[in-house]
Design a protein around this motif. Structure first.
Motif, PDB file in Angstrom:
ATOM      1  N   LEU A 116       8.545 -14.459  19.814  1.00  0.00           N
ATOM      2  CA  LEU A 116       8.392 -14.061  18.424  1.00  0.00           C
ATOM      3  C   LEU A 116       6.975 -14.409  18.005  1.00  0.00           C
ATOM      4  CD1 LEU A 116      10.466 -13.241  15.888  1.00  0.00           C
ATOM      5  CD2 LEU A 116       9.380 -15.340  15.107  1.00  0.00           C
ATOM      6  N   PHE A 117       6.282 -13.435  17.412  1.00  0.00           N
ATOM      7  CA  PHE A 117       4.932 -13.709  16.931  1.00  0.00           C
ATOM      8  C   PHE A 117       4.896 -13.498  15.430  1.00  0.00           C
ATOM      9  CE2 PHE A 117       5.391 -10.020  19.641  1.00  0.00           C
ATOM     10  CZ  PHE A 117       5.041  -8.929  18.863  1.00  0.00           C
ATOM     11  N   VAL A 118       4.225 -14.417  14.753  1.00  0.00           N
ATOM     12  CA  VAL A 118       4.158 -14.451  13.294  1.00  0.00           C
ATOM     13  C   VAL A 118       2.699 -14.550  12.890  1.00  0.00           C
ATOM     14  CG1 VAL A 118       4.795 -15.796  11.254  1.00  0.00           C
ATOM     15  CG2 VAL A 118       6.421 -15.565  13.129  1.00  0.00           C
ATOM     16  N   GLU A 119       2.334 -13.796  11.850  1.00  0.00           N
ATOM     17  CA  GLU A 119       0.980 -13.892  11.294  1.00  0.00           C
ATOM     18  C   GLU A 119       1.076 -14.024   9.783  1.00  0.00           C
ATOM     19  OE1 GLU A 119      -1.744 -10.813  12.492  1.00  0.00           O
ATOM     20  OE2 GLU A 119      -1.158 -10.974  14.601  1.00  0.00           O
ATOM     21  N   HIS A 120       0.231 -14.920   9.264  1.00  0.00           N
ATOM     22  CA  HIS A 120       0.187 -15.111   7.817  1.00  0.00           C
ATOM     23  C   HIS A 120      -1.197 -15.623   7.432  1.00  0.00           C
ATOM     24  CE1 HIS A 120       1.607 -15.752   3.793  1.00  0.00           C
ATOM     25  NE2 HIS A 120       1.219 -17.008   3.839  1.00  0.00           N
ATOM     26  N   ASN A 121      -1.845 -14.897   6.536  1.00  0.00           N
ATOM     27  CA  ASN A 121      -3.163 -15.277   6.035  1.00  0.00           C
ATOM     28  C   ASN A 121      -4.151 -15.588   7.160  1.00  0.00           C
ATOM     29  OD1 ASN A 121      -2.369 -14.949   3.373  1.00  0.00           O
ATOM     30  ND2 ASN A 121      -1.780 -17.095   3.137  1.00  0.00           N
ATOM     31  N   GLY A 122      -4.153 -14.771   8.204  1.00  0.00           N
ATOM     32  CA  GLY A 122      -5.095 -14.918   9.300  1.00  0.00           C
ATOM     33  C   GLY A 122      -4.687 -15.901  10.381  1.00  0.00           C
ATOM     34  N   GLU A 123      -3.636 -16.657  10.159  1.00  0.00           N
ATOM     35  CA  GLU A 123      -3.159 -17.602  11.170  1.00  0.00           C
ATOM     36  C   GLU A 123      -2.062 -16.945  12.000  1.00  0.00           C
ATOM     37  OE1 GLU A 123      -1.373 -22.143  11.519  1.00  0.00           O
ATOM     38  OE2 GLU A 123      -1.883 -21.333   9.551  1.00  0.00           O
ATOM     39  N   LYS A 124      -2.090 -17.190  13.308  1.00  0.00           N
ATOM     40  CA  LYS A 124      -1.105 -16.608  14.222  1.00  0.00           C
ATOM     41  C   LYS A 124      -0.357 -17.726  14.932  1.00  0.00           C
ATOM     42  CE  LYS A 124      -4.012 -12.599  14.996  1.00  0.00           C
ATOM     43  NZ  LYS A 124      -4.664 -11.734  15.979  1.00  0.00           N
ATOM     44  N   VAL A 125       0.974 -17.555  15.020  1.00  0.00           N
ATOM     45  CA  VAL A 125       1.837 -18.518  15.690  1.00  0.00           C
ATOM     46  C   VAL A 125       2.820 -17.746  16.557  1.00  0.00           C
ATOM     47  CG1 VAL A 125       3.606 -20.302  15.341  1.00  0.00           C
ATOM     48  CG2 VAL A 125       1.660 -20.182  13.796  1.00  0.00           C
ATOM     49  N   GLU A 126       3.136 -18.294  17.724  1.00  0.00           N
ATOM     50  CA  GLU A 126       4.132 -17.700  18.608  1.00  0.00           C
ATOM     51  C   GLU A 126       5.153 -18.763  18.985  1.00  0.00           C
ATOM     52  OE1 GLU A 126       2.388 -15.842  22.021  1.00  0.00           O
ATOM     53  OE2 GLU A 126       1.207 -14.450  20.797  1.00  0.00           O
ATOM     54  N   THR A 127       6.386 -18.335  19.216  1.00  0.00           N
ATOM     55  CA  THR A 127       7.425 -19.215  19.710  1.00  0.00           C
ATOM     56  C   THR A 127       8.331 -18.391  20.607  1.00  0.00           C
ATOM     57  OG1 THR A 127       9.062 -20.892  19.090  1.00  0.00           O
ATOM     58  CG2 THR A 127       9.011 -18.884  17.759  1.00  0.00           C
ATOM     59  N   VAL A 128       8.957 -19.026  21.563  1.00  0.00           N
ATOM     60  CA  VAL A 128       9.856 -18.340  22.480  1.00  0.00           C
ATOM     61  C   VAL A 128      11.293 -18.714  22.127  1.00  0.00           C
ATOM     62  CG1 VAL A 128      10.563 -18.051  24.886  1.00  0.00           C
ATOM     63  CG2 VAL A 128       8.135 -18.213  24.308  1.00  0.00           C
ATOM     64  N   LEU A 129      12.109 -17.690  21.958  1.00  0.00           N
ATOM     65  CA  LEU A 129      13.521 -17.871  21.646  1.00  0.00           C
ATOM     66  C   LEU A 129      14.357 -17.527  22.878  1.00  0.00           C
ATOM     67  CD1 LEU A 129      13.559 -16.061  18.184  1.00  0.00           C
ATOM     68  CD2 LEU A 129      13.307 -18.509  18.619  1.00  0.00           C
ATOM     69  N   THR A 130      15.508 -18.163  22.990  1.00  0.00           N
ATOM     70  CA  THR A 130      16.430 -17.884  24.071  1.00  0.00           C
ATOM     71  C   THR A 130      17.839 -17.798  23.478  1.00  0.00           C
ATOM     72  OG1 THR A 130      17.034 -18.547  26.317  1.00  0.00           O
ATOM     73  CG2 THR A 130      16.741 -20.325  24.711  1.00  0.00           C
ATOM     74  N   GLU A 131      18.823 -17.605  24.328  1.00  0.00           N
ATOM     75  CA  GLU A 131      20.192 -17.399  23.847  1.00  0.00           C
ATOM     76  C   GLU A 131      20.627 -18.461  22.847  1.00  0.00           C
ATOM     77  OE1 GLU A 131      22.972 -16.763  27.047  1.00  0.00           O
ATOM     78  OE2 GLU A 131      21.871 -15.004  27.731  1.00  0.00           O
ATOM     79  N   ARG A 132      21.225 -17.970  21.776  1.00  0.00           N
ATOM     80  CA  ARG A 132      21.773 -18.758  20.680  1.00  0.00           C
ATOM     81  C   ARG A 132      20.720 -19.434  19.820  1.00  0.00           C
ATOM     82  NH1 ARG A 132      27.757 -20.903  22.187  1.00  0.00           N
ATOM     83  NH2 ARG A 132      28.420 -19.031  23.263  1.00  0.00           N
ATOM     84  N   ASP A 133      19.463 -19.040  19.979  1.00  0.00           N
ATOM     85  CA  ASP A 133      18.412 -19.493  19.063  1.00  0.00           C
ATOM     86  C   ASP A 133      18.366 -18.538  17.878  1.00  0.00           C
ATOM     87  OD1 ASP A 133      17.744 -21.515  20.839  1.00  0.00           O
ATOM     88  OD2 ASP A 133      15.894 -20.556  21.531  1.00  0.00           O
ATOM     89  N   LEU A 134      17.915 -19.048  16.761  1.00  0.00           N
ATOM     90  CA  LEU A 134      17.813 -18.272  15.533  1.00  0.00           C
ATOM     91  C   LEU A 134      16.476 -18.574  14.877  1.00  0.00           C
ATOM     92  CD1 LEU A 134      20.395 -17.775  12.770  1.00  0.00           C
ATOM     93  CD2 LEU A 134      18.254 -18.901  12.178  1.00  0.00           C
ATOM     94  N   ILE A 135      15.912 -17.554  14.246  1.00  0.00           N
ATOM     95  CA  ILE A 135      14.741 -17.763  13.397  1.00  0.00           C
ATOM     96  C   ILE A 135      14.940 -16.964  12.116  1.00  0.00           C
ATOM     97  CG2 ILE A 135      13.363 -15.916  14.443  1.00  0.00           C
ATOM     98  CD1 ILE A 135      10.912 -17.915  13.887  1.00  0.00           C
ATOM     99  N   SER A 136      14.548 -17.561  11.017  1.00  0.00           N
ATOM    100  CA  SER A 136      14.574 -16.923   9.709  1.00  0.00           C
ATOM    101  C   SER A 136      13.130 -16.762   9.251  1.00  0.00           C
ATOM    102  CB  SER A 136      15.348 -17.800   8.721  1.00  0.00           C
ATOM    103  OG  SER A 136      15.207 -17.300   7.417  1.00  0.00           O
ATOM    104  N   VAL A 137      12.721 -15.519   9.022  1.00  0.00           N
ATOM    105  CA  VAL A 137      11.348 -15.244   8.607  1.00  0.00           C
ATOM    106  C   VAL A 137      11.360 -14.867   7.123  1.00  0.00           C
ATOM    107  CG1 VAL A 137       9.266 -13.903   9.065  1.00  0.00           C
ATOM    108  CG2 VAL A 137      10.852 -14.409  10.939  1.00  0.00           C
ATOM    109  N   PRO A 138      10.651 -15.603   6.294  1.00  0.00           N
ATOM    110  CA  PRO A 138      10.637 -15.312   4.856  1.00  0.00           C
ATOM    111  C   PRO A 138       9.965 -13.972   4.556  1.00  0.00           C
ATOM    112  CG  PRO A 138       9.750 -17.504   5.305  1.00  0.00           C
ATOM    113  CD  PRO A 138       9.868 -16.796   6.618  1.00  0.00           C
ATOM    114  N   PRO A 139      10.254 -13.399   3.385  1.00  0.00           N
ATOM    115  CA  PRO A 139       9.546 -12.178   2.995  1.00  0.00           C
ATOM    116  C   PRO A 139       8.052 -12.456   2.866  1.00  0.00           C
ATOM    117  CG  PRO A 139      10.885 -13.025   1.170  1.00  0.00           C
ATOM    118  CD  PRO A 139      11.170 -13.876   2.359  1.00  0.00           C
ATOM    119  N   GLY A 140       7.242 -11.427   3.101  1.00  0.00           N
ATOM    120  CA  GLY A 140       5.804 -11.556   2.937  1.00  0.00           C
ATOM    121  C   GLY A 140       5.071 -12.125   4.135  1.00  0.00           C
TER     122      GLY A 140
END
Length: 180
Positions: A116-140
């Motif tokens: 999963l890759f996320v970008e916000h205000n020029g900053e980039k973050v990545e994380t790896v998810l596997t079975e039964r992992d969850l991520i909640s991404v806020p609006p915006g």
């Protein structure tokens, strides 16, 4: 931090069963059985037509999600959120996109290396998810994901809006120029 939205309390006396339906008929109208679902490879086909790495399929259960599908008579009507499953073949990705009107949740049912890759205000973050992992991404917040595993991934996708606006893509992303 924003104050959480307060939902009204619903008492049993407030619940209205639709006119002409018994309780049993109403309950059944709110059931979406797997045997009556089909994988929709066309919901995001415009992206896969541009580049096969964007191939993925949606199976809708509650509402139509944010893929741009206008309606689906075979889903439970969305009251407060949408819920679907998504098949993401090995090597494929959901491109970086943003939902300005809803939180989006990904729950990995099957898959061992979903980046999963996320970008916000020029900053980039990545994380790896596997079975039964969850991520909640806020609006915006921009988000995207890629199946770096060797077999297809299956995930639940929930969007916190009964009729979310179709997402947009970063201006410099090739998908942003595609017509649906």
């Amino acid at each position: 931090m924003t104050t959480p939205q307060k939902f009204p309390t619903i008492e049993p006396s407030d619940v209205e069963i639709p006119a002409g339906k018994s309780l049993g008929e109403w309950v059944e109208s709110r059931v979406a059985r797997y045997e009556t679902r089909t994988l929709d490879w066309n919901a995001l086909k415009f992206q896969a037509d541009y580049d096969p790495k964007y191939k993925r399929a949606q199976m809708r259960y509650i509402g139509t999600g944010a893929t741009g599908v206008a309606s689906d008579d075979n889903v439970v009507p969305a009251g407060n959120f949408t819920f679907s499953t998504m098949v993401l073949p090995a090597g494929c990705e959901g491109p970086l996109h943003i939902h300005r009107d809803a939180e989006e949740v990904f729950f990995i049912l099957k898959g061992h290396k979903i980046r999963l890759f996320v970008e916000h205000n020029g900053e980039k973050v990545e994380t790896v998810l596997t079975e039964r992992d969850l991520i909640s991404v806020p609006p915006g917040v921009y988000r995207g994901l890629r199946n770096e595993g060797i077999e297809e991934a299956l995930m639940c996708v929930m969007i916190g809006n009964p009729k979310p606006v179709t997402p947009t893509y970063p201006d410099d992303h090739p998908v942003s120029k595609l017509k649906r």
